[in-house]
Structures are given as C-alpha cells and as structure tokens.
Design a protein around this motif. Structure first.
Motif, mmCIF file in Angstrom:
data_model
loop_
_atom_site.group_PDB
_atom_site.id
_atom_site.type_symbol
_atom_site.label_atom_id
_atom_site.label_comp_id
_atom_site.label_asym_id
_atom_site.label_seq_id
_atom_site.Cartn_x
_atom_site.Cartn_y
_atom_site.Cartn_z
ATOM 1 N N ALA A 239 0.843 -1.199 0.000
ATOM 2 C CA ALA A 239 0.000 0.000 0.000
ATOM 3 C C ALA A 239 0.875 1.245 0.000
ATOM 4 N N ILE A 240 0.350 2.343 -0.523
ATOM 5 C CA ILE A 240 1.080 3.619 -0.548
ATOM 6 C C ILE A 240 0.953 4.277 0.817
ATOM 7 N N THR A 241 2.095 4.479 1.478
ATOM 8 C CA THR A 241 2.082 5.052 2.822
ATOM 9 C C THR A 241 3.034 6.233 2.981
ATOM 10 N N ALA A 242 3.709 6.658 1.902
ATOM 11 C CA ALA A 242 4.694 7.738 2.034
ATOM 12 C C ALA A 242 4.844 8.487 0.718
ATOM 13 N N VAL A 243 5.321 9.725 0.827
ATOM 14 C CA VAL A 243 5.721 10.551 -0.316
ATOM 15 C C VAL A 243 7.203 10.855 -0.140
ATOM 16 N N VAL A 244 7.976 10.676 -1.205
ATOM 17 C CA VAL A 244 9.420 10.922 -1.144
ATOM 18 C C VAL A 244 9.765 12.117 -2.028
ATOM 19 N N GLY A 295 12.444 2.020 -0.648
ATOM 20 C CA GLY A 295 11.206 2.746 -0.422
ATOM 21 C C GLY A 295 10.259 2.748 -1.606
ATOM 22 N N ASN A 296 10.646 2.126 -2.712
ATOM 23 C CA ASN A 296 9.836 2.205 -3.921
ATOM 24 C C ASN A 296 8.435 1.616 -3.746
ATOM 25 N N ALA A 297 8.356 0.477 -3.077
ATOM 26 C CA ALA A 297 7.099 -0.278 -3.053
ATOM 27 C C ALA A 297 5.978 0.479 -2.364
ATOM 28 N N TYR A 298 6.298 1.289 -1.364
ATOM 29 C CA TYR A 298 5.249 1.910 -0.554
ATOM 30 C C TYR A 298 5.170 3.426 -0.697
ATOM 31 N N SER A 299 5.850 3.997 -1.702
ATOM 32 C CA SER A 299 5.886 5.461 -1.781
ATOM 33 C C SER A 299 5.574 5.980 -3.173
ATOM 34 N N GLN A 340 7.256 12.040 9.225
ATOM 35 C CA GLN A 340 7.544 10.619 9.246
ATOM 36 C C GLN A 340 7.058 9.935 7.967
ATOM 37 N N HIS A 341 6.127 10.567 7.271
ATOM 38 C CA HIS A 341 5.541 9.978 6.065
ATOM 39 C C HIS A 341 5.771 10.813 4.808
ATOM 40 N N ILE A 342 6.157 12.046 4.955
ATOM 41 C CA ILE A 342 6.547 12.903 3.839
ATOM 42 C C ILE A 342 8.026 13.195 4.056
ATOM 43 N N VAL A 343 8.870 12.501 3.314
ATOM 44 C CA VAL A 343 10.293 12.453 3.646
ATOM 45 C C VAL A 343 11.155 12.806 2.439
#
Length: 523
Positions: A239-244, A295-299, A340-343
């Motif tokens: 699932a998408i849980t972050a923005v990089v 981090g690719n899979a969830y961001s 913690q989620h926008i990194v």
C-alpha cells in the motif's frame, strides 16, 4: 566532417575586447588554432564572461543563446565537476551516456581532453559552443541563419538529447523563454553573467506540432508523459504510505528525457518545474517507480528540477505546486501529513542520496501541505545495537530517546546524551514491559523497544515501515546484522526462522501475533 580544432589554452580565454576586428585578425593568423590571451585585465576580472564571448566568436554561435542554454541546464554552476543524473558535466552540461554523447562531440570538435571539459569551466563553455555549432552544421544552418537566434531552435532541441519531439520542444521552449525574459546569474569568482531580454520568434520547424497533448488521469493539473516501461515495475506489492521528495540534479526537460531513456533504470511518479511549478507525471501511482530503492514499493516519488547545492531552483511556484500535489496524495491514500511519512530521499532507509539537501525549506513546505513539521526520526538503523547506560552519547542514544518518546516514555530532548531523564524513561519502559529494571539498555530492552507498535502479519514479499521495524528488532535480538531496507526477502525470512527456532516458537518465517509478542517482550 568534424571541424576539429587545436585549442591552445595557456590559462584564460580571449576576452570580449578581442571580439570583432582584433579577433578576426587573430584567427586569420592562426587558422587551425585559437590563441588565448593571458594578460587581459578584463579576462582576469571576468573569466566566465570572457569564456562565453570567446566561445561564441570562435564557433559563430550567438552569445546570448550560449548563455541561455547553459543557464537552462545548470544555472551556470559547474557543481565542482560532479555529474548530473544523466552523467552531464559543467555549466554547459556536456553529457556522456549511452544515448547522448555531447561530451565526446565536444572533445572531437575542440581537441580538449574530456577530463578537462568535465572540470574546467572555460573549456566546458568552449565545448558547449562547439557542440551547438556541430549540430548547426549538421542541420545546414548557413552564416546568415547562424546570426539569427530564432533559426537555432532545432539545434537547441537537439542539444537537449530528448528521445521524442515533444520533450525536445519542452527543452528548447525553456531556452527561448530565458532569451525573452533575460538572465542575471551570479557565477564562480563573484562575476554576474547578464542576458538582456529580447524579442524572440523561434522557428520551430517540425517541433511546431509536437505536443504532449495528454493530461494525467491520476492528478488533473499534470501532463502525462510516460517513462520507458523498462524503468519501472507494473503494479505494487505494498500500500502507498509515504511521499518521497527528490531533486533531479539536472533540468526539468532533461529529467523527463532521462526517464524516457530505456538505459537509465530510474523513474519517478512526478517531476516539477522550477520556474512555474508545472507538473509532469511519468509513472502511474498504481505502478512502482524506481526512485528510492527500498522505499519504492510503498511510496510516491516527486522529483523537483534543480541541484541540491543551488537554492535558487527552489522557487515559491515550485513549493506551492509540489505541496498541492503532496496534499492531494496524502488525502487520497490516507498518508499522515507529517515528516515521518513525507520524507526526503536522504531519509529513506538503504539510500546513499542527499536530496533534497540543506536548502529545501521543510518548514515552509509542510506549512503549505497543511501538516506537521515535527522533526523526522533520527537514524534508527544500525548493524548492531550497543549496550547503553547513563553517560553514553551518540546516534544510538538519539535513537533510544526518540523511540522512548514515541512510545510515551518521556526521555526528554533527543540530544544524544544519556542523562538522568533518559535513564528514568528506560526504567519506566522496562517496568511496563516486565523486563529487568536497571536503567541499562541491553539486548532485551533494545528488542522490546525496536519492535514496539502494531502487530501486522508479515511474510516474504511484505514491504514498508513495519518490515524495517521487524528487521531492527531482529538485529538486536539475534545479535547479528539483518539488512534494514523495508523489504521482507530471503535474508529477513531466515532471520525470522532463526529467531523463532531459538525462542521455541513455531518456525514458519511468518511474523504473526506470537512472534510479535515475543519480540515486544524482549525475548
């Protein structure tokens, strides 16, 4: 045929004062070489300006065009010879990659070694002018056309190295916008390079009908320009849980072109332009872009035009446009609007990048997003976890303090100093978890603290922050390093089996309630 020239360069290029009749006479006396003045006060005082003047005269390229191309590529910053994302060098971004070889062309046209073209600004500017002239000759521009800046449009489009006409037009249009708007750019040595605004009416030729034409269906304001399919993975495993947040280390059009190149092996979901905040989507959100390793899979990855060491790229238009996109993503995928989620790319476990760098204004950005700018976690990933007690200092103490605070045990300021407040928090945590209460953080306390939190079922193929939490706890519990990358692969599976076997648990490499309970009890 190549117009190779032996460029004699004692130290300084010919100054602008030599342009015109004096330069003509000089070139006439040395038909196979250009002599470079070393005793010109103007060149000594302003060597970069002199380089542009001399290179423009040498290769019969409009000086203003040469400056605009360089500024559009790098803001006239050579970045100490460090390469861009596309392996381009210097203020003119001379590129050396499998599909675009302006560095080699520059070496062939000037006779300057590639090492010098990469590292020396004067040589690099000459190389850029030589490439533009070579492209002009290939396209048949005669002397009259070379004196008309509008006729150089197809040459500029070729210089950008794009694979498609639409991306080439995007690149060339940006250069002609700079010609129309003008430039005032500080450069190395304290100079300022000026480009006076001028009226332009570029002759686009075949590029006149080139247009992206399609808008994103994921994010309405964005263009849709797909990356090459070999540069991303179809679908997602998490699932998408972050923005990089990334920085391109290059131009907007260059980044788009590079992600369309099948040999690049990189991509991002979105790219944002510095000047006006224009957004281009290159990978669907439902697919996995290759932008942040583990981090690719969830961001979702957002690239921003610019360089990490040059703050002028980070415009208000860019911040506002990017924040609107991040806010949209957070709302769509229920991503908490916090640090913690926008990194930044630098904060994703398992990466060696530094972007977005020290000039990115996180406080302003998070204000625009509408979220919290609480500091991002300190370093939590270590190859081993040392025994800590009152008097200990360093990064592992910061990690300890952060985790205690995050779990409701007040360790005070996260400052890396294990003092009485931190010891009191450790004792409270140990009491709460039924551990031996001594205020010393050893294997059991580390295991319980690193694993604290929810208890999702994890198994091979799982990804995300919970997997990283598991990997940290296993590293502490087993006393050996488990790769902490957020990906539950074979190494993590073996670590889980070893832990389950040594704790008399069911050995299945699946982390369910029983395994989490043991970890969180410090076993």
């Amino acid at each position: 045929m190549s117009r190779t020239r032996q460029l004699v360069r004692p130290r300084r290029l010919v100054t602008a004062a030599l342009a015109g009749a004096a330069l003509t006479a000089l070139l006439a006396s040395t038909p196979s070489a250009i002599a470079i003045a070393t005793d010109s006060p103007a060149a000594d005082a302003a060597p970069v300006a002199a380089a542009f003047e001399a290179a423009a005269a040498e290769y019969d390229v409009p000086r203003e065009l040469l400056v605009a191309v360089g500024y559009g590529e790098t803001r006239l910053d050579g970045h100490d010879g460090e390469p861009s994302h596309a392996n381009g060098y210097g203020v003119m971004h001379l590129v050396d990659n499998p599909t675009h070889e302006t560095l080699r062309t520059a070496a062939a046209e000037t006779g300057i070694p590639t090492a010098e073209l990469r590292s020396d600004t004067t040589a690099n500017i000459h190389g850029g002018a030589a490439v533009l002239r070579a492209y002009a000759d290939a396209q048949g521009l005669d002397e009259a056309e070379r004196n008309d800046v509008d006729a150089w449009y197809p040459v500029v489009a070729a210089y950008g190295g794009a694979d498609t006409d639409a991306t080439a037009r995007l690149y060339a249009d940006a250069v002609y916008e700079l010609l129309a708007d003008g430039v005032s750019a500080p450069v190395e040595g304290g100079e300022t390079i000026e480009l006076t605004p001028s009226e332009v009416d570029p002759e686009r030729g075949r590029y006149a009908t080139a247009d992206f034409g399609t808008l994103s269906t994921d994010y309405g304001p964005a263009r849709w320009v797909p990356a090459d399919p070999s540069n991303y993975t179809t679908g997602r495993s998490s699932a998408i849980t972050a923005v990089v947040i990334h920085v391109t280390q290059g131009s907007y059009a260059g980044a788009i072109s590079w992600m369309q190149n099948p040999s690049s092996d990189v991509s991002s979901h979105y790219v944002i332009r510095s000047s006006d905040g224009e957004v281009t989507q290159m990978v669907r959100e439902r697919d996995t872009a290759w932008h942040a390793r583990g981090g690719n899979a969830y961001s979702v990855g957002i690239e921003h035009e610019g360089w990490v060491d040059e703050p002028s790229w980070f415009t208000d238009a860019m911040y506002r446009s990017s924040a609107a996109l991040t806010r949209h993503l957070a709302d769509r995928y229920d991503i908490p609007k916090n640090r913690q989620h926008i990194v930044g790319h630098v904060e994703v476990p398992g990466n060696d990048h530094t972007d977005p760098g020290p000039h990115w204004d996180w406080s302003y950005y998070m204000q625009l997003v509408g979220g919290s700018n609480d500091p991002a976690p300190p370093q939590l990933n270590f190859t081993s976890y040392s025994t800590l007690r009152e008097g200990s200092t360093g990064n592992q103490v910061r990690a300890l303090q952060y985790l205690l605070n995050a779990n409701g045990f007040n360790a005070g300021t996260v400052d890396g100093d294990f003092g009485p407040t931190t010891e009191g928090a450790v004792r409270s945590f140990q009491t709460n978890r039924g551990l031996g209460v001594d205020g010393v953080v050893g294997r059991q306390t580390w295991t319980a603290l690193l694993s604290a939190g929810s208890r999702p079922t994890l198994q091979q193929g799982s990804t995300g922050a919970d997997v990283s939490r598991l990997q940290r706890a296993l590293t502490a519990a087993l006393g050996r390093s488990i790769a902490i990358d957020g990906i539950f692969g074979s190494g993590t599976a073996q670590g889980v089996r070893d832990y389950q076997s040594s704790r008399n648990l069911g050995v299945d490499a699946i982390v369910g309630s029983q395994t989490w309970t043991a970890l969180q009890a410090g076993r």
